[in-house]
Write a protein that holds these residues in place. Sequence first.
Motif, PDB file in Angstrom:
ATOM      1  N   HIS A  18       0.855  -1.189   0.000  1.00 42.62           N
ATOM      2  CA  HIS A  18       0.000   0.000   0.000  1.00 42.62           C
ATOM      3  C   HIS A  18       0.889   1.236   0.000  1.00 42.62           C
ATOM      4  N   LEU A  24      -1.296   4.844   7.325  1.00 41.55           N
ATOM      5  CA  LEU A  24      -2.315   3.993   7.926  1.00 41.55           C
ATOM      6  C   LEU A  24      -1.939   3.605   9.347  1.00 41.55           C
ATOM      7  N   PRO A  54      -1.597  -2.703  10.319  1.00 49.11           N
ATOM      8  CA  PRO A  54      -1.867  -2.015   9.056  1.00 49.11           C
ATOM      9  C   PRO A  54      -1.148  -2.659   7.873  1.00 49.11           C
ATOM     10  N   GLY A  58      -3.253  -3.394   4.756  1.00 45.51           N
ATOM     11  CA  GLY A  58      -2.809  -2.579   3.627  1.00 45.51           C
ATOM     12  C   GLY A  58      -2.364  -3.418   2.448  1.00 45.51           C
ATOM     13  N   PRO A  66      -6.607   5.401   2.302  1.00 45.09           N
ATOM     14  CA  PRO A  66      -6.569   5.102   3.739  1.00 45.09           C
ATOM     15  C   PRO A  66      -7.894   5.316   4.449  1.00 45.09           C
ATOM     16  N   GLY A  70      -9.989   2.678   7.533  1.00 48.47           N
ATOM     17  CA  GLY A  70      -9.880   2.988   8.955  1.00 48.47           C
ATOM     18  C   GLY A  70     -10.706   2.085   9.858  1.00 48.47           C
TER      19      GLY A  70
END
Length: 319
Positions: A18, A24, A54, A58, A66, A70
């Motif tokens: 990511h 993130l 993450p 990700g 992002p 969440g």
Amino acid sequence: MSPLASPPLFCPFPTQEHPRLWQLEEEALTRWAGQLETPTQYVDLEKLCRGHFPLLLGRAHPTLPPERLGAALDFLIWIFSWNDQMVGVPPVWLQEQSWLALAVLQGATPARAAPPSLWLLQDIRERLLGSTPRAWRERFIRACQSYFRGTIREARVRAERLCLDVSSYIELRRLSAGTSMVFTQMEVLEGFFLPEDTLAHPALVQLLRTATDVMAWANDLFSLERDLRDDFHPNLVLSLRLERTLPLDEALRAAAEMHDTAVRRFLVQERALPSFGAHDAAVSRLVLGLRRWIRANLDWSLLTGRYPRTAASECSRVA
């Protein structure tokens, strides 16, 4: 090579990073620190930092902004934290707390004296489920229920000091791995929805089950040294050792071979999928998501601080 080193695991799917992974992680840690302004036994922030959750989400969803990740990331962190809290507790208490958590996911408000983890879950639920379609929400709740049932069963196995045969263990692990939650969540995150009759097609059911086996068995290999601290912690390697009367290193190799065979089975099943007509594009996105989750789970297992950094970390190769 350590006595607990297994052959490198087969994974032909590419790693996808990511582009805003560290953003993130920073945002997630800030949110959780804000939720936990006072020290609490329920969530260890230092352990949370070492977990690098993450990274897992990700890499499983490398193209999403992002802000789309969440709530899903907070739920992933909550699940891992919940699992840590419930290790070693009496099965009856675990069952009670699990059904309370499920009730919160279904819309209940926690009792005033409820553990902080349930209040955190209420906030996550409101952001995660939001205005999602009712049919999808019901399917997601069923996936969570399956996960809780699996963890309760695992707790009973440990409390009764049982070592399951391989077949029984595999069936249990398909529940406790929790993959049905992230596979279902994939739809709402990536913006596609599949009808129940499509998801119930035997070819897709088999593919999802195989992806679950791949991820669960890889996790068993990486967590083995930690699980060995408890002779009755459910683990594929320990079930193989008992059922086949193998030395530990041979049971480890057998589990790695099972993992690799399951990956190859996934490739065969993927190629054999029939046409689903108007839903072909969505099914293709589901298959891509499964591939990403398998790779992300392996990458994360190599990099997270949850598992000992031993020769088990050698379990990775790209075909």
